[in-house]
Design an enzyme around this catalytic site. Structure first.
Site, PDB file in Angstrom:
ATOM      1  N   GLY A  15       0.827  -1.200   0.000  1.00  0.00           N
ATOM      2  CA  GLY A  15       0.000   0.000   0.000  1.00  0.00           C
ATOM      3  C   GLY A  15       0.864   1.254   0.000  1.00  0.00           C
ATOM      4  O   GLY A  15       2.087   1.191  -0.132  1.00  0.00           O
ATOM      5  N   LEU A  16       0.182   2.399   0.185  1.00  0.00           N
ATOM      6  CA  LEU A  16       0.914   3.670   0.136  1.00  0.00           C
ATOM      7  C   LEU A  16       1.443   3.972   1.540  1.00  0.00           C
ATOM      8  O   LEU A  16       0.967   4.878   2.199  1.00  0.00           O
ATOM      9  CB  LEU A  16      -0.048   4.763  -0.332  1.00  0.00           C
ATOM     10  N   HIS A  17       2.411   3.184   1.984  1.00  0.00           N
ATOM     11  CA  HIS A  17       2.958   3.403   3.324  1.00  0.00           C
ATOM     12  C   HIS A  17       4.027   4.487   3.257  1.00  0.00           C
ATOM     13  O   HIS A  17       4.214   5.130   2.237  1.00  0.00           O
ATOM     14  CB  HIS A  17       3.473   2.103   3.937  1.00  0.00           C
ATOM     15  N   ALA A  18       4.724   4.692   4.367  1.00  0.00           N
ATOM     16  CA  ALA A  18       5.597   5.862   4.492  1.00  0.00           C
ATOM     17  C   ALA A  18       6.558   6.062   3.318  1.00  0.00           C
ATOM     18  O   ALA A  18       6.720   7.170   2.824  1.00  0.00           O
ATOM     19  CB  ALA A  18       6.374   5.779   5.795  1.00  0.00           C
ATOM     20  N   ALA A  21       4.796   6.895  -0.055  1.00  0.00           N
ATOM     21  CA  ALA A  21       4.129   8.181   0.163  1.00  0.00           C
ATOM     22  C   ALA A  21       5.166   9.302   0.135  1.00  0.00           C
ATOM     23  O   ALA A  21       4.932  10.371  -0.430  1.00  0.00           O
ATOM     24  CB  ALA A  21       3.379   8.172   1.493  1.00  0.00           C
TER      25      ALA A  21
END
Lengths: 99, 581
Positions: A15-18, A21
């Protein structure tokens, strides 16, 4: 002012984790255009990492990116690319702590 | 007076004033005037600048030590620092609420964290740690110096905390900290391990301790029985004082032994080493006079975390320990996961019979990609000290040979890549499965040493699940069958020119020392605090005495008989140790 918009699915396996992102925000900040990202009914500033993380976008989440400004088209193209192509070493990042 | 019950985590008694420790930063809220807003913003900007410099500095050190992609992780942290959405909210908050900037900042961050924690995605939820990390860093810089250090006041105290991280526990100094109590945690939690190794009495899992004990309360901690007495009355205090004097007297006697060798009166010497789980325990190994590490458990690297440890992280852990302990040896045991130790990121299926299931070397051989990373890290660290490698739960020759094949492949890879690797890394196996105990003659040619793991050997040999309380009475380390197995392992090992040691709990049990010495064991590895006790027994006797004890013990018919006999013999040579049990 030119405006561009597209909706895509997140490809990053975690997913769009740190990390992805952060890559997204860094890229967005290089453009003059305003960048907003929408997931469901939530709209956040695409140049704010806190905002982007609030979306909790997982792999497969539908995100719609809107750019608004002089370089809207170029910005959109670049940012959509980041969401739809895996990070260079995305596989490794899943087995590593971010702390 | 109230008595709280918890889990005994580290033995011993202590009494003193309670000191409540919070690893949480305390943010105080105070009103400001509109004129003070610019000043608050300047303060915030300064804190951000300091934080940015610290992060850049960490990044630089990481990039030099571990490579660029580790350092990249901090890019997200840097982005939070100049997040303009956050900045706008902060300025608006200051105008609206008219309170100090740290209070406004913390409110905003907490609001974000609440949103992050609500997400269903476990991975994203775990990543709130990154934001939490930045928050703490900024707040520390805003609040100035923190009284973060544990027990550095004038008077020694009993630390009462919700939980303590290994590094927090490691900061504790025996001079300032009498004991500690935590709300959560179990016998095998990191805090418990650290406390035991620092020889500081501890009780963990005391529900509500931080609520029911107040700053400055007088408390008695009984780490042996898992009891905490708050505001004790006279009889409890007297009992404590008696117990405390006995411990002190014993400690004083044992301290003299620290630099003396583990040898009998007639100079028969054995190697007396220590077991550790965390690199931080090395100080305790040295303080207790152990000669190196006979068992470095590596599970800590894999447990209590959402991901797998990298090669670099493992390398650093092994190297640190190797460097601090050299010239003495460090025996690293490859991961012993499964059984009662689970790997969180792997989502392993639950098993009916985990101790006999997919664990230890079986797991390693089934998941070579994970195993190889550990082997690479160990081989790379091997040039930094005197490392040895040991496989757990070997049950037959195929497993040993397969593991050695993988090791050789990994060694070739490293050599081809130009990495320095020790030529003569000694390999050993744990003897903890009865089949291995019976095959020592076949295993011996492939290894340099055996290390008897008694905890599992006993449970497998006697078919007693050691975590089932109903049959705990059947778990008998002194069972005649166990004695016969031990004798056979030592004799056959020696015949095969292999050194035979023991790293199970039995090795640290003074009652067993005479027997084990008499059976001919070459090395003992016990938890650091047990080391002086075992040394004390060894130094009290002639080797022939131990041999006769072992011979007689082998003729007895039941575990109870053996136990009574060994206890009587120990009483002869070291009566004060018997009373202690």
């Amino acid at each position: 002012m030119p405006m561009a918009q597209r909706t895509v699915s997140v490809v990053h396996s975690e997913g769009l984790h740190a990390r992805p992102a952060a890559v997204f925000v860094e890229a967005a900040r290089r453009f003059a255009s305003r960048v907003t990202v929408k997931k469901g009914r939530t709209i956040v500033d695409g140049k704010s990492i806190m905002g982007l993380l609030t979306l909790a976008a997982r792999k497969g989440s539908r995100l719609s990116v809107t750019t608004n400004g002089p370089d809207a088209t170029a910005a959109l193209e670049r940012l959509i690319g980041l969401l739809t192509r895996p990070l260079p070493d995305a596989d490794k990042s899943s087995t590593r702590s971010l702390r | 007076m109230i008595t709280l019950k918890g889990i005994p985590a580290a033995p011993g008694v202590a009494m003193g004033p309670a000191c409540l420790y919070r690893s949480e930063l305390r943010v105080l809220r105070r009103a400001i005037t509109a004129e003070q807003i610019p000043g608050e913003i300047t303060r915030f900007d300064e804190a951000l600048n300091r934080t940015r410099r610290q992060i850049l500095d960490i990044q630089k050190r990481l990039a030099e030590g571990l490579g660029q992609d580790h350092a990249d992780i901090f890019n997200a942290h840097l982005l939070v620092l100049d997040d303009h959405a956050l900045r706008e909210e902060l300025e608006a908050g200051l105008q609206k609420q008219l309170v100090n900037v740290e209070a406004v900042f913390d409110d905003i961050i907490q609001r974000y964290l609440k949103v992050f924690r609500k997400t269903q995605d476990e991975y994203l939820r775990d990543r709130t740690a990154d934001i939490e990390d930045v928050r703490k860093r900024i707040l520390r810089n805003l609040l100035g110096k923190q009284t973060d250090e544990l027990g550095r006041g004038n008077e020694p105290v009993v630390i009462v905390a919700h939980d303590l991280s290994p590094s927090e526990t490691a900061q504790m100094h025996k001079r300032h900290v009498l004991a500690f109590v935590t709300d959560i945690g179990g016998r095998t939690s990191h805090t418990a391990i650290m406390a035991k190794s620092l020889a500081i009495p501890a009780v963990v899992g005391v529900e509500g301790a931080t609520n029911r004990i107040h700053e400055g309360d007088s408390v008695i901690i009984d780490g042996t029985h898992g009891e905490v007495i708050v505001s004790p009355e006279a009889p409890s205090i007297e009992r404590y004082q008696l117990e405390h004097r006995r411990h002190e007297e014993l400690d004083r006697q044992l301290l003299h032994l620290k630099d003396l060798p583990a040898e009998t009166l007639d100079h028969h010497q054995v190697l007396l080493a220590a077991n550790i789980e965390l690199p931080e325990e090395v100080s305790s190994v040295i303080a207790h006079g152990a000669r190196g590490i006979g068992l470095f458990r590596t599970e800590f690297l894999y447990l209590n975390r959402p991901d797998l440890p990298t090669e670099e992280e493992q390398f650093q852990a092994y190297k640190t320990v190797a460097e601090r302990v050299k010239p003495h040896a460090v025996v690293i045991r490859t991961m012993d996961l499964g059984g009662d130790k689970f790997l969180s990121p792997m989502q392993l299926p639950s098993e009916m019979n985990p101790f006999m299931g997919w664990r230890a070397i079986r797991f390693s051989l089934a998941r070579p990609e994970i195993f190889r990373i550990q082997l690479r890290a160990i081989l790379r660290a091997s040039v930094h000290g005197n490392l040895k490698l040991m496989y757990p739960m070997i049950s037959g020759l195929e497993e040993l040979e397969r593991a050695n094949e993988i090791l050789e492949e990994v060694r070739r890879e490293l050599t081809q890549a130009g990495q320095p690797v020790t030529e003569s890394l000694e390999i050993g196996v744990m003897i903890e499965v009865p089949s291995a105990a019976l095959l020592c003659d076949l295993l011996a040619p492939a290894v340099k040493f055996f290390s008897i793991g008694t905890n599992d050997l006993i449970q497998y040999a006697l078919a007693v699940d050691r975590v089932n309380e109903k049959i705990a009475y059947l778990y008998q380390p002194t069972h005649p069958a166990v004695l016969r197995l031990l004798k056979q392992i030592v004799d056959v090992g020696h015949a095969g020119k292999v050194k035979v040691g023991m790293c199970g709990e039995m090795a640290g049990e003074p009652m067993m020392t005479l027997l084990l010495l008499g059976l001919g064991l070459d090395s003992f590895s016990a938890s650091p605090v047990q080391v002086p006790l075992v040394k004390r027994v060894i130094r009290s006797i002639e080797h022939s005495f131990a041999e006769s004890v072992a011979q007689q013990a082998l003729t007895l018919r039941t575990g109870k008989e053996v136990e009574a006999f060994l206890l009587a013999k120990l009483k002869q040579v070291a009566p004060d140790l018997v009373e202690q049990g």
